[in-house]
Design an enzyme around this catalytic site. Structure first.
Site, PDB file in Angstrom:
ATOM      1  N   THR A  29       0.823  -1.205   0.000  1.00  0.00           N
ATOM      2  CA  THR A  29       0.000   0.000   0.000  1.00  0.00           C
ATOM      3  C   THR A  29       0.857   1.255   0.000  1.00  0.00           C
ATOM      4  O   THR A  29       0.365   2.355  -0.267  1.00  0.00           O
ATOM      5  CB  THR A  29      -0.963  -0.019   1.202  1.00  0.00           C
ATOM      6  N   TYR A  66       5.810 -12.056   4.616  1.00  0.00           N
ATOM      7  CA  TYR A  66       4.561 -11.612   4.003  1.00  0.00           C
ATOM      8  C   TYR A  66       4.166 -12.651   2.957  1.00  0.00           C
ATOM      9  O   TYR A  66       4.780 -12.743   1.893  1.00  0.00           O
ATOM     10  CB  TYR A  66       4.753 -10.233   3.381  1.00  0.00           C
ATOM     11  N   LYS A  79       2.716 -11.968   8.086  1.00  0.00           N
ATOM     12  CA  LYS A  79       1.540 -11.260   7.592  1.00  0.00           C
ATOM     13  C   LYS A  79       0.865 -12.218   6.622  1.00  0.00           C
ATOM     14  O   LYS A  79       1.389 -12.510   5.544  1.00  0.00           O
ATOM     15  CB  LYS A  79       1.922  -9.957   6.884  1.00  0.00           C
ATOM     16  N   VAL A 125      -2.261  -6.414   9.895  1.00  0.00           N
ATOM     17  CA  VAL A 125      -1.549  -5.412   9.099  1.00  0.00           C
ATOM     18  C   VAL A 125      -2.582  -4.958   8.075  1.00  0.00           C
ATOM     19  O   VAL A 125      -2.861  -5.649   7.106  1.00  0.00           O
ATOM     20  CB  VAL A 125      -0.294  -5.974   8.428  1.00  0.00           C
TER      21      VAL A 125
END
Length: 308
Positions: free
Chosen positions: A38, A126, A154, A194
């Site tokens: 993001t 992630y 994550k 997250v």
């Protein structure tokens, strides 16, 4: 956290500091991920990432966990970013699965281990197969958990069974990376989120975690359902596009996105306004007048035992 930008596409470092302060002090986020998905990390330079990280650390580093996104599809480059983040003062690293080149599981094991070996910082993996093209297999996660600095995941694999299997066999701390599944993943043992929607409903996410952990599952469920318009709205298209559009609407630093992304259309912005109204979101300065809406935040706990 998004990376605020000026109208000409340059990074707005002052805006980043203001947004970080808002996300921590007003939205009650326990930490921020800088230069993640993001944050438009694929289109920011290494120098921009470094300066951005330092600006956020100066703004909130004394009261929030600041995690530097350093993942790329090149191990050598990832190691350079990891070392730079440590020099800048990052508290932890977020390392995404290498994308596009589709490494085998042994390659993933070597990649993540090399990153964890190169600094003294804790590492959050992630796992997001829709973007990376390759999942981190459950067995690989178990092997990676043996490294003392690989402490968290994550999880955007969206497989509650697989997450449960890994949590049962390791001490890895799981954070939900798919906002719609925030509450479900909490229910099987996640520590927090997250989050993309934490930019605008961080206080609600914090309340949901607190309610769930206190045993008030009914209240946590009610919060989850009230946030459904936000979960749906901010993922109508790529999350950076919608999040920046919403931040611009509610008077927070956002600005445009960088190519090859494209700013939200007037039609999408109108839908997002409806989503915000449905969830009761107004922002610090209220919603901007519709005619002025331009066509152009994580919440997770301290590693490894955070709660939001």
């Amino acid at each position: 956290m998004v990376t605020p930008m000026a109208a000409d596409g340059s990074l707005d470092y002052d805006g980043a500091a203001r947004l970080a302060t808002y996300l921590v002090d007003e939205m009650r986020n326990d930490g921020l991920v800088i230069s993640g998905t993001t944050g438009e990390s694929p289109t920011t330079s290494d120098d921009e990432k470094d300066r951005l990280l330092r600006a956020v650390l100066e703004a909130v580093g004394d009261r929030a966990t600041v995690v530097a996104g350093v993942g790329t599809n090149d191990t050598a480059h990832t190691l350079e970013l990891a070392r730079a983040a440590e020099r800048a003062g990052a508290h932890a690293l977020l390392v995404v699965t290498p994308y596009y080149n589709k490494p085998p599981q042994e390659g993933l094991l070597r990649h993540f281990t090399a990153v964890a070996d190169t600094t003294r910082l804790p590492v959050m993996l992630y796992d997001i197969p829709p973007r990376s093209g390759v999942p981190i297999a459950s067995e690989t996660l178990v092997r990676l958990a043996e490294h003392p600095r690989i402490v968290a995941v994550k999880d955007a694999k969206d497989d509650l069974g697989a997450a449960s299997w890994v949590m049962d066999r390791t001490s890895l701390v799981f954070y939900c990376g798919s906002d719609m599944l925030n509450l479900p993943l909490l229910s099987v043992g996640a520590a927090g989120f997250v989050s993309v929607v934490g930019h605008v409903v961080g206080t609600d996410l914090k309340d949901m975690i607190d309610a769930f952990r206190s045993g008030d599952v009914a209240r946590a469920t009610a919060i989850h359902r009230r946030l459904l318009p936000v979960y749906t709205g901010l993922f109508r298209t790529q999350g950076v596009i919608t999040t920046k559009a919403v931040l611009n609407m509610i008077g927070l630093p956002g600005g445009p996105v960088r190519s090859p992304l494209a700013d939200a259309s007037a039609e999408l912005s109108a839908l997002l306004r409806e989503d915000l109204v449905a969830a009761g979101i107004k922002g610090p300065d209220g919603l901007a007048p519709e005619a002025s809406v331009p066509n152009s935040a994580v919440s997770f706990g301290s590693l490894p035992e955070g709660s939001a």
